[in-house]
Write a protein that holds these residues in place. Sequence first.
Motif, PDB file in Angstrom:
ATOM      1  N   ARG A 227      -8.992 -30.676 -26.915  1.00 31.90           N
ATOM      2  CA  ARG A 227     -10.081 -30.259 -27.813  1.00 31.90           C
ATOM      3  C   ARG A 227      -9.625 -29.090 -28.688  1.00 31.90           C
ATOM      4  O   ARG A 227      -9.935 -29.045 -29.883  1.00 31.90           O
ATOM      5  CB  ARG A 227     -11.319 -29.848 -27.009  1.00 31.90           C
ATOM      6  CG  ARG A 227     -12.088 -31.025 -26.399  1.00 31.90           C
ATOM      7  CD  ARG A 227     -13.205 -30.542 -25.480  1.00 31.90           C
ATOM      8  NE  ARG A 227     -13.876 -31.664 -24.853  1.00 31.90           N
ATOM      9  CZ  ARG A 227     -15.109 -32.082 -25.121  1.00 31.90           C
ATOM     10  NH1 ARG A 227     -15.827 -31.449 -26.040  1.00 31.90           N
ATOM     11  NH2 ARG A 227     -15.638 -33.107 -24.504  1.00 31.90           N
ATOM     12  N   PHE A 228      -8.912 -28.154 -28.093  1.00 36.08           N
ATOM     13  CA  PHE A 228      -8.412 -27.015 -28.860  1.00 36.08           C
ATOM     14  C   PHE A 228      -7.472 -27.488 -29.966  1.00 36.08           C
ATOM     15  O   PHE A 228      -7.583 -27.065 -31.119  1.00 36.08           O
ATOM     16  CB  PHE A 228      -7.688 -26.048 -27.917  1.00 36.08           C
ATOM     17  CG  PHE A 228      -7.220 -24.788 -28.577  1.00 36.08           C
ATOM     18  CD1 PHE A 228      -8.054 -23.679 -28.675  1.00 36.08           C
ATOM     19  CD2 PHE A 228      -5.935 -24.696 -29.105  1.00 36.08           C
ATOM     20  CE1 PHE A 228      -7.615 -22.507 -29.287  1.00 36.08           C
ATOM     21  CE2 PHE A 228      -5.490 -23.534 -29.719  1.00 36.08           C
ATOM     22  CZ  PHE A 228      -6.334 -22.433 -29.816  1.00 36.08           C
ATOM     23  N   PHE A 231      -9.604 -29.841 -32.658  1.00 41.22           N
ATOM     24  CA  PHE A 231     -10.711 -29.244 -33.410  1.00 41.22           C
ATOM     25  C   PHE A 231     -10.408 -27.872 -34.009  1.00 41.22           C
ATOM     26  O   PHE A 231     -11.116 -27.438 -34.913  1.00 41.22           O
ATOM     27  CB  PHE A 231     -11.941 -29.109 -32.509  1.00 41.22           C
ATOM     28  CG  PHE A 231     -12.579 -30.416 -32.131  1.00 41.22           C
ATOM     29  CD1 PHE A 231     -13.013 -31.301 -33.109  1.00 41.22           C
ATOM     30  CD2 PHE A 231     -12.755 -30.762 -30.803  1.00 41.22           C
ATOM     31  CE1 PHE A 231     -13.603 -32.503 -32.764  1.00 41.22           C
ATOM     32  CE2 PHE A 231     -13.353 -31.965 -30.452  1.00 41.22           C
ATOM     33  CZ  PHE A 231     -13.766 -32.841 -31.430  1.00 41.22           C
ATOM     34  N   ARG A 232      -9.369 -27.195 -33.530  1.00 44.32           N
ATOM     35  CA  ARG A 232      -9.139 -25.802 -33.913  1.00 44.32           C
ATOM     36  C   ARG A 232      -9.158 -25.586 -35.420  1.00 44.32           C
ATOM     37  O   ARG A 232      -9.852 -24.705 -35.932  1.00 44.32           O
ATOM     38  CB  ARG A 232      -7.799 -25.313 -33.337  1.00 44.32           C
ATOM     39  CG  ARG A 232      -7.512 -23.849 -33.656  1.00 44.32           C
ATOM     40  CD  ARG A 232      -6.095 -23.465 -33.294  1.00 44.32           C
ATOM     41  NE  ARG A 232      -5.105 -24.104 -34.158  1.00 44.32           N
ATOM     42  CZ  ARG A 232      -4.774 -23.685 -35.367  1.00 44.32           C
ATOM     43  NH1 ARG A 232      -5.376 -22.612 -35.887  1.00 44.32           N
ATOM     44  NH2 ARG A 232      -3.856 -24.305 -36.090  1.00 44.32           N
ATOM     45  N   GLU A 269       0.701 -24.638 -33.414  1.00 45.36           N
ATOM     46  CA  GLU A 269      -0.357 -24.866 -32.432  1.00 45.36           C
ATOM     47  C   GLU A 269      -0.102 -24.094 -31.147  1.00 45.36           C
ATOM     48  O   GLU A 269      -1.040 -23.577 -30.522  1.00 45.36           O
ATOM     49  CB  GLU A 269      -0.496 -26.362 -32.147  1.00 45.36           C
ATOM     50  CG  GLU A 269      -0.942 -27.196 -33.340  1.00 45.36           C
ATOM     51  CD  GLU A 269      -2.248 -26.701 -33.945  1.00 45.36           C
ATOM     52  OE1 GLU A 269      -3.124 -26.208 -33.197  1.00 45.36           O
ATOM     53  OE2 GLU A 269      -2.401 -26.794 -35.178  1.00 45.36           O
ATOM     54  N   THR A 276      -4.685 -16.826 -28.698  1.00 49.39           N
ATOM     55  CA  THR A 276      -6.091 -16.923 -28.304  1.00 49.39           C
ATOM     56  C   THR A 276      -6.298 -16.614 -26.829  1.00 49.39           C
ATOM     57  O   THR A 276      -7.138 -15.776 -26.460  1.00 49.39           O
ATOM     58  CB  THR A 276      -6.627 -18.340 -28.609  1.00 49.39           C
ATOM     59  OG1 THR A 276      -6.566 -18.571 -30.021  1.00 49.39           O
ATOM     60  CG2 THR A 276      -8.068 -18.494 -28.126  1.00 49.39           C
ATOM     61  N   GLU A 309     -15.972 -24.055 -26.708  1.00 47.12           N
ATOM     62  CA  GLU A 309     -15.902 -24.553 -28.085  1.00 47.12           C
ATOM     63  C   GLU A 309     -16.201 -23.469 -29.108  1.00 47.12           C
ATOM     64  O   GLU A 309     -15.550 -23.400 -30.152  1.00 47.12           O
ATOM     65  CB  GLU A 309     -16.869 -25.729 -28.238  1.00 47.12           C
ATOM     66  CG  GLU A 309     -16.425 -26.968 -27.466  1.00 47.12           C
ATOM     67  CD  GLU A 309     -17.525 -27.989 -27.269  1.00 47.12           C
ATOM     68  OE1 GLU A 309     -17.206 -29.128 -26.893  1.00 47.12           O
ATOM     69  OE2 GLU A 309     -18.713 -27.645 -27.481  1.00 47.12           O
ATOM     70  N   LEU A 313     -12.270 -21.915 -29.810  1.00 50.85           N
ATOM     71  CA  LEU A 313     -11.971 -22.554 -31.087  1.00 50.85           C
ATOM     72  C   LEU A 313     -12.247 -21.620 -32.263  1.00 50.85           C
ATOM     73  O   LEU A 313     -11.559 -21.685 -33.287  1.00 50.85           O
ATOM     74  CB  LEU A 313     -12.770 -23.850 -31.220  1.00 50.85           C
ATOM     75  CG  LEU A 313     -12.367 -24.939 -30.209  1.00 50.85           C
ATOM     76  CD1 LEU A 313     -13.304 -26.135 -30.290  1.00 50.85           C
ATOM     77  CD2 LEU A 313     -10.938 -25.383 -30.440  1.00 50.85           C
ATOM     78  N   TYR A 317      -9.131 -20.487 -34.668  1.00 48.61           N
ATOM     79  CA  TYR A 317      -9.183 -20.735 -36.114  1.00 48.61           C
ATOM     80  C   TYR A 317      -8.628 -19.534 -36.884  1.00 48.61           C
ATOM     81  O   TYR A 317      -7.987 -19.686 -37.924  1.00 48.61           O
ATOM     82  CB  TYR A 317     -10.634 -21.003 -36.532  1.00 48.61           C
ATOM     83  CG  TYR A 317     -10.798 -21.419 -37.972  1.00 48.61           C
ATOM     84  CD1 TYR A 317     -10.492 -22.717 -38.378  1.00 48.61           C
ATOM     85  CD2 TYR A 317     -11.284 -20.521 -38.918  1.00 48.61           C
ATOM     86  CE1 TYR A 317     -10.661 -23.108 -39.706  1.00 48.61           C
ATOM     87  CE2 TYR A 317     -11.452 -20.905 -40.247  1.00 48.61           C
ATOM     88  CZ  TYR A 317     -11.136 -22.203 -40.628  1.00 48.61           C
ATOM     89  OH  TYR A 317     -11.298 -22.587 -41.939  1.00 48.61           O
ATOM     90  N   LEU A 359     -19.006 -25.228 -33.756  1.00 50.40           N
ATOM     91  CA  LEU A 359     -17.656 -24.890 -34.221  1.00 50.40           C
ATOM     92  C   LEU A 359     -17.692 -24.012 -35.468  1.00 50.40           C
ATOM     93  O   LEU A 359     -16.986 -22.989 -35.524  1.00 50.40           O
ATOM     94  CB  LEU A 359     -16.834 -26.154 -34.461  1.00 50.40           C
ATOM     95  CG  LEU A 359     -15.822 -26.485 -33.352  1.00 50.40           C
ATOM     96  CD1 LEU A 359     -16.543 -26.761 -32.035  1.00 50.40           C
ATOM     97  CD2 LEU A 359     -14.957 -27.671 -33.746  1.00 50.40           C
ATOM     98  N   ARG A 363     -16.310 -19.977 -35.891  1.00 49.86           N
ATOM     99  CA  ARG A 363     -15.431 -19.526 -36.963  1.00 49.86           C
ATOM    100  C   ARG A 363     -16.047 -18.348 -37.708  1.00 49.86           C
ATOM    101  O   ARG A 363     -15.350 -17.425 -38.139  1.00 49.86           O
ATOM    102  CB  ARG A 363     -15.146 -20.682 -37.919  1.00 49.86           C
ATOM    103  CG  ARG A 363     -14.324 -21.807 -37.281  1.00 49.86           C
ATOM    104  CD  ARG A 363     -14.203 -23.026 -38.167  1.00 49.86           C
ATOM    105  NE  ARG A 363     -13.432 -24.073 -37.515  1.00 49.86           N
ATOM    106  CZ  ARG A 363     -13.153 -25.255 -38.056  1.00 49.86           C
ATOM    107  NH1 ARG A 363     -13.591 -25.529 -39.297  1.00 49.86           N
ATOM    108  NH2 ARG A 363     -12.440 -26.155 -37.402  1.00 49.86           N
TER     109      ARG A 363
END
Length: 368
Positions: A227-228, A231-232, A269, A276, A309, A313, A317, A359, A363
Amino acid sequence: MDLQQEIDSKRQEIKSDSYSMSIGEWLSLYENEEIDIHPEFQRFFRWSGEQKSKLIESLLLGIPIPPIFVSQREDGVWDVVDGLQRLSTIYQFAGILRDEDKKACKPLVLESTKYLPALLGKKWDDHSDEKNSLTQTQRLLIKRSKIGVAILQKESDPKAKYELFQRLNTGGSIATDQEVRNCLLIMSNREMYRWMRDLSRNESFQSCLSLSDKNLEEQYDMELLLRFLIFRSMDDSILKSIPNPDISVFLTNKMIDVSEKGNFDYETEKEAFQVTFRILSEQLGGNSFKKYDHQKDKFVGGFIVSMFEVVALGMGYHYEKLNAQVNVLDTVKKIWKDTRFTSSIGGGISTRKRVQSILPLGREMFHV
């Protein structure tokens, strides 16, 4: 396009063949490296000694065995789509099975079965223990037994083997969506799977998740990592266009697409991930993804995926601008007071809608 046209169109995308092969031929394929049973799958499939012994019993008694499904690669090698446990059991019993590091596995010693209790302790062929070895006649009986093979030929739609694997294995020996995804990833990009597996073991990452043994066994940490990665940095336009009904399917399809394109930026990535979770581990540790109770002024409960999430995330970002000075706790407190978050995680909210809502919020909250 009417139903018949749809049928005709899709049937043209699948080229297949089928016939029976003797166990001797299956053994030869493996010894000559002309078939890939994906030894990494062993961590997801869970056959017991009893199940393995029953298969050998069936071969000795002439009980029909379901066909093996394979997909033919461009190099002619067969990828096993369904039948890993049947083949690996046979290979292990014959003493030729190798693990993912190509090291020989310990040969299978049989257990007693319903119809052949005398199988207890039997081996394929142990010169130091002939009493507990099959006879030449019994070994030939197995080697001349046949198992059917259904082949997806290389001319088929490239996505066909993934679709077939999911249909055949979901709800069977594999228990979770992520375990199925892991197998699909091994089939499409083995190196990416190993990279993700190693990254998921990151100490900071694991300390922030505080998952149960059951979650870890079912590969939930790998799903969170996926998911990271997916979707990041996803564009808002793509995020808004996620189709109904289940985001799980979207996640699987995106993973396969990314794994096959060959332009995945591993270094970026990995850096975003490490930055993070290093900061999270230092500031919140095991509380990173729990509920913050303002009345009690403390974290309560267990891991909450919506917090993962919005926090992980959101931070990921902006990873290039993050530093140790960012106050994650203050931001988390604000998140739990923000109705845009609390109204998106209640009952009846689909995973798709939740992700699309929180999400962008993450951000915004972690914008530096």
